[in-house]
Scaffold this motif. Sequence first.
Motif, mmCIF file in Angstrom:
data_model
loop_
_atom_site.group_PDB
_atom_site.id
_atom_site.type_symbol
_atom_site.label_atom_id
_atom_site.label_comp_id
_atom_site.label_asym_id
_atom_site.label_seq_id
_atom_site.Cartn_x
_atom_site.Cartn_y
_atom_site.Cartn_z
ATOM 1 N N GLU A 1 4.148 -2.078 -10.271
ATOM 2 C CA GLU A 1 2.829 -2.346 -9.706
ATOM 3 C C GLU A 1 2.028 -1.053 -9.561
ATOM 4 O O GLU A 1 0.814 -1.034 -9.793
ATOM 5 C CB GLU A 1 2.966 -3.032 -8.349
ATOM 6 N N LYS B 1 0.807 -0.110 -13.110
ATOM 7 C CA LYS B 1 -0.254 -1.010 -13.573
ATOM 8 C C LYS B 1 -1.563 -0.752 -12.850
ATOM 9 O O LYS B 1 -2.639 -0.955 -13.419
ATOM 10 C CB LYS B 1 0.174 -2.473 -13.368
ATOM 11 N N SER B 2 -1.476 -0.304 -11.600
ATOM 12 C CA SER B 2 -2.678 -0.087 -10.798
ATOM 13 C C SER B 2 -3.254 1.314 -10.949
ATOM 14 O O SER B 2 -4.274 1.630 -10.341
ATOM 15 C CB SER B 2 -2.369 -0.362 -9.319
ATOM 16 N N ARG C 1 -0.404 -7.602 2.410
ATOM 17 C CA ARG C 1 -0.075 -8.524 1.314
ATOM 18 C C ARG C 1 -0.901 -9.805 1.423
ATOM 19 O O ARG C 1 -1.404 -10.336 0.424
ATOM 20 C CB ARG C 1 1.420 -8.847 1.357
ATOM 21 N N ASP D 1 -4.532 -9.176 0.460
ATOM 22 C CA ASP D 1 -4.618 -9.130 -0.998
ATOM 23 C C ASP D 1 -4.630 -10.551 -1.566
ATOM 24 O O ASP D 1 -5.466 -10.900 -2.408
ATOM 25 C CB ASP D 1 -3.427 -8.331 -1.533
ATOM 26 N N SER D 2 -3.732 -11.394 -1.080
ATOM 27 C CA SER D 2 -3.650 -12.774 -1.565
ATOM 28 C C SER D 2 -4.935 -13.545 -1.277
ATOM 29 O O SER D 2 -5.341 -14.409 -2.055
ATOM 30 C CB SER D 2 -2.471 -13.496 -0.907
ATOM 31 N N THR E 1 4.522 -4.755 1.651
ATOM 32 C CA THR E 1 3.304 -5.099 0.923
ATOM 33 C C THR E 1 3.618 -5.721 -0.428
ATOM 34 O O THR E 1 2.756 -6.363 -1.029
ATOM 35 C CB THR E 1 2.404 -3.870 0.675
ATOM 36 N N GLY F 1 3.683 -4.404 -3.209
ATOM 37 C CA GLY F 1 2.785 -3.879 -4.233
ATOM 38 C C GLY F 1 1.310 -4.077 -3.925
ATOM 39 O O GLY F 1 0.445 -3.529 -4.622
ATOM 40 N N SER F 2 0.988 -4.838 -2.890
ATOM 41 C CA SER F 2 -0.420 -5.114 -2.581
ATOM 42 C C SER F 2 -1.186 -3.871 -2.135
ATOM 43 O O SER F 2 -2.412 -3.842 -2.233
ATOM 44 C CB SER F 2 -0.533 -6.207 -1.511
ATOM 45 N N PHE G 1 -1.441 -1.325 -3.665
ATOM 46 C CA PHE G 1 -2.055 -0.771 -4.880
ATOM 47 C C PHE G 1 -3.236 -1.615 -5.371
ATOM 48 O O PHE G 1 -3.943 -1.213 -6.288
ATOM 49 C CB PHE G 1 -1.020 -0.683 -6.009
ATOM 50 N N HIS G 2 -3.447 -2.783 -4.778
ATOM 51 C CA HIS G 2 -4.409 -3.739 -5.329
ATOM 52 C C HIS G 2 -5.780 -3.747 -4.663
ATOM 53 O O HIS G 2 -6.724 -4.284 -5.231
ATOM 54 C CB HIS G 2 -3.834 -5.160 -5.247
ATOM 55 N N LEU G 3 -5.882 -3.214 -3.458
ATOM 56 C CA LEU G 3 -7.165 -3.233 -2.765
ATOM 57 C C LEU G 3 -7.316 -1.975 -1.924
ATOM 58 O O LEU G 3 -6.321 -1.345 -1.556
ATOM 59 C CB LEU G 3 -7.308 -4.477 -1.893
#
Length: 255
Positions: A40, A43-44, A127, A130-131, A155, A157-158, A160-162
């Motif tokens: 993750e 990818k981020s 997490r 993020d969802s 998390t 991996g979350s 890395f997402h926001l």
Amino acid sequence: MKHIESESNASLKQWKKLHTKKEREKSGTYLIEGPHLIEEAIKSGAKLQHVIIEEHFELNESWLKEKFALWSVPSKLMKQLSETEKPQGIIAVCEMMDQNENLIKKNGRYLLIDGVQDPGNLGTIIRTADSAGLDGVFLGEGTADLYNGKTVRSTQGSLFHLPIVKADLLEIVQQCKEMNITVLSTSLQEAVDMRKAPEVEGFALIVGNEGAGVQEALQQESTMKVKIPIFGSAESLNVSVATGILLYELQRNRT
């Protein structure tokens, strides 16, 4: 790939120091563990400085295109570096993300976390945010360290997402109000049943400390105080569970 055999290796000693908040903040780096989190991160676009694998661990070949130093260690050293009972065979040293408070935009959706002290709760809340498709998370004073190992693992991996920013929550509340974003604070006193709250487009939801809740100053500055009805005998809900219910209720109102 470089191999480490000795406990006295300087690099190994430095990585083990990252178990402490002081060293994480000093170096601007932290540890992530396990193939999922590392994938993750890659990818981020997170920057990995080092990847440490246990001997005979099968590394994803596509990762070798990344610019990081690769090391191998025997299982006894991996156990020392890992913070879990059953190490997953791979750990990375990752650079902390840039902190940018200039996230507030018209009709944005934000979560403000006030003094949530348990790392597992914090990670689960991130997490969930993020969802739920939020635009950013702000961590107030007294909140657990984002880069604590338990927080990072929770998390999934979350992180890395926001965007996730440490900030003065009173200042963030004012910025939201200036953008006509409805600020909702959780409270048990003089609060509206969340199911009866008016529909809003942009929102900033404030959730608080596991025991004390949201501090009074933030409640007073919020647009509205909301609560989740309790139908049984429990006095309250876990903060991460409550956050999930509230965020999805807010998102349901937008669809």
